[in-house]
Write an enzyme that holds these catalytic residues in place. Structure first.
Site, PDB file in Angstrom:
ATOM      1  N   ASP A 170     -29.768  20.033 -11.076  1.00  0.00           N
ATOM      2  CA  ASP A 170     -28.326  19.797 -11.142  1.00  0.00           C
ATOM      3  C   ASP A 170     -27.673  20.979 -11.844  1.00  0.00           C
ATOM      4  O   ASP A 170     -27.657  21.058 -13.074  1.00  0.00           O
ATOM      5  CB  ASP A 170     -28.053  18.487 -11.890  1.00  0.00           C
ATOM      6  CG  ASP A 170     -26.570  18.157 -11.941  1.00  0.00           C
ATOM      7  OD1 ASP A 170     -25.780  18.883 -11.298  1.00  0.00           O
ATOM      8  OD2 ASP A 170     -26.193  17.192 -12.631  1.00  0.00           O
ATOM      9  N   GLY A 503     -50.331  -1.768  30.595  1.00  0.00           N
ATOM     10  CA  GLY A 503     -51.167  -1.788  31.787  1.00  0.00           C
ATOM     11  C   GLY A 503     -52.544  -1.231  31.487  1.00  0.00           C
ATOM     12  O   GLY A 503     -52.769  -0.600  30.456  1.00  0.00           O
ATOM     13  N   GLU A 504     -53.461  -1.473  32.405  1.00  0.00           N
ATOM     14  CA  GLU A 504     -54.818  -0.967  32.230  1.00  0.00           C
ATOM     15  C   GLU A 504     -54.829   0.560  32.331  1.00  0.00           C
ATOM     16  O   GLU A 504     -53.819   1.195  32.635  1.00  0.00           O
ATOM     17  CB  GLU A 504     -55.738  -1.583  33.292  1.00  0.00           C
ATOM     18  CG  GLU A 504     -55.920  -3.080  33.173  1.00  0.00           C
ATOM     19  CD  GLU A 504     -56.712  -3.471  31.930  1.00  0.00           C
ATOM     20  OE1 GLU A 504     -57.545  -2.663  31.477  1.00  0.00           O
ATOM     21  OE2 GLU A 504     -56.498  -4.588  31.422  1.00  0.00           O
ATOM     22  N   THR A 507     -53.027   3.845  35.189  1.00  0.00           N
ATOM     23  CA  THR A 507     -51.999   3.150  35.974  1.00  0.00           C
ATOM     24  C   THR A 507     -50.672   3.909  35.991  1.00  0.00           C
ATOM     25  O   THR A 507     -49.653   3.351  36.393  1.00  0.00           O
ATOM     26  CB  THR A 507     -51.772   1.722  35.425  1.00  0.00           C
ATOM     27  OG1 THR A 507     -51.555   1.787  34.008  1.00  0.00           O
ATOM     28  CG2 THR A 507     -52.963   0.829  35.715  1.00  0.00           C
ATOM     29  N   GLY A 508     -50.656   5.143  35.513  1.00  0.00           N
ATOM     30  CA  GLY A 508     -49.454   5.962  35.623  1.00  0.00           C
ATOM     31  C   GLY A 508     -48.612   6.045  34.370  1.00  0.00           C
ATOM     32  O   GLY A 508     -47.547   6.679  34.372  1.00  0.00           O
ATOM     33  N   SER A 510     -49.335   7.557  31.405  1.00  0.00           N
ATOM     34  CA  SER A 510     -49.363   8.924  30.874  1.00  0.00           C
ATOM     35  C   SER A 510     -48.671   9.906  31.813  1.00  0.00           C
ATOM     36  O   SER A 510     -48.046  10.872  31.363  1.00  0.00           O
ATOM     37  CB  SER A 510     -50.806   9.364  30.625  1.00  0.00           C
ATOM     38  OG  SER A 510     -51.406   8.578  29.615  1.00  0.00           O
TER      39      SER A 510
END
Length: 785
Positions: A170, A503-504, A507-508, A510
């Protein structure tokens, strides 16, 4: 040094904050008092709730003090971080003070460092929510004038340092009539936090900055001479405005007439005191009059008006002259609004058609060079000198006082070369984009030739998207939520819910992530599961800090919650992550408030499990299911017989490479903007889908079965008593055993036993030791005749 100033054991204190000057000067005993050290200690022991503030009694007569610092960090450092930070803090401030003392005071650099590092006291605040202390360098003495002159040097150190303690110095305490709270006393009567002593120093005099006891180990330094005492060899330079115009400016500042105005000329104006006729109070400080006269000096091409005697008893006024080229250059650059100060204390620079932070590289210097050719010829040549460029940069920083609010345009997507309007599709560049002050961007340039609907890339991309989320009647709702979620990543506003991509494997999910990262660039950030499973507080959390102003946050690979030891998702975290401000700071930083503009997407192969379920949580969760499996030829047959997949497609081995090369960047961006206009104009909307979470099934259904009992149900008690209800304390209640019997008609105890037990434990009440009841009524019991 005079022997009279080598010692002082009388401590002058104020009894409260904001003591009027008259009461202080007259030493009114209601407001001020002077103590010997032992008397002060006894007074504090006898008055534990007292508020005392140490100050110099008469600065003009006596201003020798110890070097001291007040540090106030709005975060609590753990012991390891604190020890590391305090060691670096001592080294940094001692080096800084030693350099200043050597340059401005003629002190011996090594002696200053030795005296500061060898003996100092450190208080500790009892406030556990922050790190606050006073540090007194017991053997290093100077004057209050020197500390005030050192203020700017320490301020620059605190701004440039990465140490959180150094950044929290300060510097406002270095002023005239400064005060410092006495150790062991309160700030105000209602505040119970104090600063306490720490070993090895247990004497109160070791914590007082006005206590003076010089010995052989002490070191003293002070300013060699005041700047206003320096008279340049050549006063009025040819590049200045005329002396007559300059002195008229001075006269207008005073308002009161200058009696000896006609006696001033180019050769004597710095040596002749100004005789003011105080018909009205002083225009600079509003005091009725001054004992000592004002005087003029010439510094850096500007006239400086100051008061003799104690120059700090009146404001110092600077009259810039047109000849001050470096000051004028800084002013001209500021007038272009190309450098701004943000709310978080960062400098942003408009350069190459976009706003950029000045932290990583010296962008202000680059701006000065780029703007050089737009300045008049007599100015541009000055900027060829690196030293003068640094002076201009320092002037710009000093002149920037007011901060601006940035990133307040949720429907604008910033790029390196401009801004895209998501509503009308217009792209703004140059000065048209400058008004949209954004501190973050995609990090790449917008190319309108690639931002088109009809292209081979768009055709390929649509096939990829339609494979991941098919356009079928069965998948219509899922596809719509998929499009809504991804297009909301363009919007720079807080989102109301988090979306799980469930999803497993293969499955798209990523692939979608990589497409999104390619399309929005640096506005995308990938983080870990800790933002969901760990406590969010004020401590260091780079995961949260990295979310500041990002528009998409992807949290990948949640753990299998069925495994022992895996952490559940914290319900409180979900709620905090849908707030406009998320608390969490980078390491060694005080910036704990992060603006949350992100669409948070959680990529998971496992069913999410939460530590606590309530309505607030269920309103904040959406789920997009992925049921198309992308398989290699060898695994296709097994995948086709897996009930987890609706369709099986052959895996495109070259797709990842195409995405990494940004083949689909502008095609996907075009698609996202198209979806944004479809779903989020005029209002950005993301709706939860709690029915998609198995763990929510019980809570969704029970809300349709029960209502809380109230006084309006008492008239129905005749019929309700036949159904097992009882009246207790004028409230219709249901005994626990009866409730369990009734609820079993709607829920299988094997499937929902844990949820039922959790609901009962949360809502049950006790009539006595053995009788338990719930204040709920089944809707069918009051709706049926």
């Amino acid at each position: 040094m005079d022997a009279a100033i080598r010692g002082n054991d009388v401590i002058f204190v104020l009894k409260t904050i904001g003591v009027p000057s008259a009461c202080r000067q007259n030493e009114d005993p209601r407001f001020v008092e002077a103590f010997k050290c032992d008397e002060l200690k006894r007074y504090i022991d006898n008055n534990p709730e007292c508020t005392l503030f140490e100050s110099l009694r008469d600065e003009e007569a006596y201003s020798i003090v110890r070097i001291f610092m007040d540090v106030d960090l709005d975060a609590c450092l753990d012991e390891i971080d604190y020890l590391t930070a305090i060691q670096d803090f001592i080294i940094e401030v001692s080096n800084c003070v030693a350099r200043f003392a050597f340059t401005e005071c003629g002190a011996i650099h090594e002696n200053v460092i030795k005296s500061m590092r060898s003996n100092f006291s450190l208080t500790k605040s009892t406030n556990r929510d922050k790190t606050s202390f006073h540090i007194i360098f017991l053997d290093t003495y100077t004057t209050m004038d020197t500390l005030i002159a050192m203020k700017r040097t320490l301020l620059e150190l605190s701004r440039s340092s990465e140490n959180p303690l150094t950044r929290s110095i300060d510097t406002a305490v270095y002023r005239r009539k400064t005060t410092l709270r006495v150790v062991g006393t309160r700030k105000n009567p209602n505040c119970d936090t104090i600063h306490v002593m720490q070993p090895p120093h247990d004497n109160i005099e070791d914590y007082l900055f006005t206590y003076v006891d010089m010995n052989n180990n002490s070191y003293y330094f002070s300013l060699q001479r005041r700047l206003e005492d320096l008279v340049p060899d050549k006063l009025w330079e040819p590049g200045f405005i005329s002396f007559e115009d300059a002195i008229k400016r001075v006269s207008k500042i005073f308002i009161n007439s200058i009696i000896n105005f006609n006696d001033l000329d180019e050769n004597n104006f710095t040596t002749v005191p100004l005789v003011i006729d105080y018909v009205t109070p002083c225009a600079l400080c509003k005091k009725r009059s001054h004992k000592h006269p004002h005087q003029l000096s010439l510094e850096n091409g500007a006239i400086r008006i100051y008061k003799t005697g104690n120059p700090h008893s009146c404001k110092v006024k600077i009259v810039p002259l047109d000849g001050n080229k470096l000051f004028n250059i800084a002013q001209r650059i500021l007038d272009t609004n190309s450098v701004l100060l943000t709310e978080r204390g960062d400098y942003i620079v408009w350069i190459n058609n976009s706003w950029k932070f000045n932290s990583e590289e010296p962008l202000i210097t680059k701006l000065i060079l780029s703007i050089r050719h737009q300045l008049p010829k007599e100015y541009s040549s000055e900027l060829l000198c690196p030293r003068k460029r640094k002076t201009v940069e320092a002037n710009i920083r000093d002149m920037l006082v007011d901060s601006v609010e940035t990133d307040t345009y949720p429907d604008k997507l910033p790029f390196k070369n401009g801004v895209l309007d998501l509503v009308d599709g217009m792209f703004y560049s140059g000065d048209d984009a400058k008004k949209y002050t954004c501190t973050v961007s995609t990090g790449f340039k917008f190319d309108d030739t690639k931002f088109v609907e009809d292209s081979p890339e768009m055709e390929e991309l649509m096939n990829i998207i339609n494979d991941i989320q098919p356009l079928t009647d069965e998948n219509k709702k899922n596809r719509e939520l998929y499009e809504k979620t991804l297009s909301s990543c363009l919007c720079g506003a807080t989102k109301g819910c988090l979306t799980f991509f469930f999803g497993e494997t293969a499955t798209g999910k990523s692939t979608t992530k990589r497409l999104l990262k390619s399309a929005i660039g640096d506005l995308f950030v990938e983080t870990g599961q800790t933002i969901l499973t760990d406590v969010l507080d004020k401590g260091p959390n780079p995961f949260i800090a990295n979310m500041h102003l990002k528009r998409s946050v992807f949290c990948s690979e949640l753990p299998d919650f069925a495994c022992s030891g895996s952490k559940k998702i914290r319900s409180d975290n979900i709620k905090k992550l849908t707030e406009p401000c998320v608390i969490g700071r980078p390491c060694f930083s005080n910036k704990i408030n992060n603006r949350n503009h992100a669409t948070i997407i959680i990529d998971t192969n496992y069913k999410p499990v939460f530590d606590r379920i309530d309505n607030a949580l269920m309103r904040r969760i959406a789920v997009v299911r992925f049921r198309t499996h992308f398989s290699q030829p060898s695994g296709r047959e097994a995948a086709e017989n897996n009930d987890a997949y609706d369709k099986v497609k052959l895996l495109d081995e070259g797709l990842d490479g195409k995405i990494q090369n940004n083949r689909y960047r502008f095609a996907f961006l075009y698609l996202l903007v198209k979806w944004y206009k479809k779903y989020h104009v005029p209002i950005m909307k993301l709706y939860p889908t709690p029915e998609e979470i198995p763990d929510f099934a019980f809570y969704l259904k029970i809300g349709t079965l029960l209502v809380s009992s109230s006084v309006k149900h008492i008239p129905l008690m005749t019929d309700l008593s036949k159904k097992g209800y009882i009246l207790y304390d004028n409230v219709v209640t249901l005994p626990l055993t009866t409730f369990q019997q009734k609820i079993s008609k709607y829920f299988n105890s094997r499937l929902f036993g844990h949820d039922i037990e959790s609901f009962i434990n949360r809502h049950k009440k006790f009539a006595n030791v053995s009788d338990e009841y719930l204040q709920y009524i089944f809707i069918e019991d009051i709706s049926s005749p």
